[in-house]
Write an enzyme that holds these catalytic residues in place. Structure first.
Site, PDB file in Angstrom:
ATOM      1  N   CYS A  26       0.872  -1.168   0.000  1.00  0.00           N
ATOM      2  CA  CYS A  26       0.000   0.000   0.000  1.00  0.00           C
ATOM      3  C   CYS A  26       0.913   1.223   0.000  1.00  0.00           C
ATOM      4  O   CYS A  26       2.058   1.126  -0.445  1.00  0.00           O
ATOM      5  CB  CYS A  26      -0.959  -0.022   1.191  1.00  0.00           C
ATOM      6  SG  CYS A  26      -0.143   0.054   2.799  1.00  0.00           S
ATOM      7  N   MET A  27       0.479   2.325   0.525  1.00  0.00           N
ATOM      8  CA  MET A  27       1.272   3.551   0.485  1.00  0.00           C
ATOM      9  C   MET A  27       2.556   3.486   1.316  1.00  0.00           C
ATOM     10  O   MET A  27       3.552   4.104   0.957  1.00  0.00           O
ATOM     11  CB  MET A  27       0.431   4.741   0.970  1.00  0.00           C
ATOM     12  CG  MET A  27      -0.716   5.077   0.043  1.00  0.00           C
ATOM     13  SD  MET A  27      -0.196   5.557  -1.610  1.00  0.00           S
ATOM     14  CE  MET A  27       0.543   7.130  -1.266  1.00  0.00           C
TER      15      MET A  27
END
Length: 102
Positions: A26-27
């Site tokens: 994810c980020m």
């Protein structure tokens, strides 16, 4: 930061590529599904230079890397011969869109 070296150390501490079922990101986090979580020593993973922290959530072993996660992810995939997958956010977005269409 040497992304390849970081990726090598992470895979080593997770029990090798053989212990990894799948990986996405994810980020800020690498999100692993492991075959056997008991092979992993959380404290050893946390000590790796470049790792901010570790979380276990929703059947995933999550390693917090920060903004450079995409670069580390690419090295993980290359070293482990894992197929690069769509990020978690894109998958979640697809699920929401599909749900809204129902």
């Amino acid at each position: 930061m040497d992304y390849k070296k970081l990726a090598e150390r992470i895979l080593e501490k997770l029990g090798g590529k053989e212990n990894v079922e799948s990986v996405v990101h994810c980020m800020t986090r690498l999100r692993f599904v492991l075959k056997d979580e008991s092979q992993v020593d959380d404290e050893q993973v946390k000590k790796i230079k470049g790792v901010i922290g570790v979380m276990k959530k929703s059947g995933q072993y999550q390693i917090i890397i920060g903004n450079e996660v995409a670069s580390v992810y690419k090295e993980i995939c290359a070293l482990g011969n894992f197929k690069e997958k769509t990020s978690v956010k894109k998958i979640e977005k697809k699920i929401k869109i599909s749900f809204l269409k129902c």
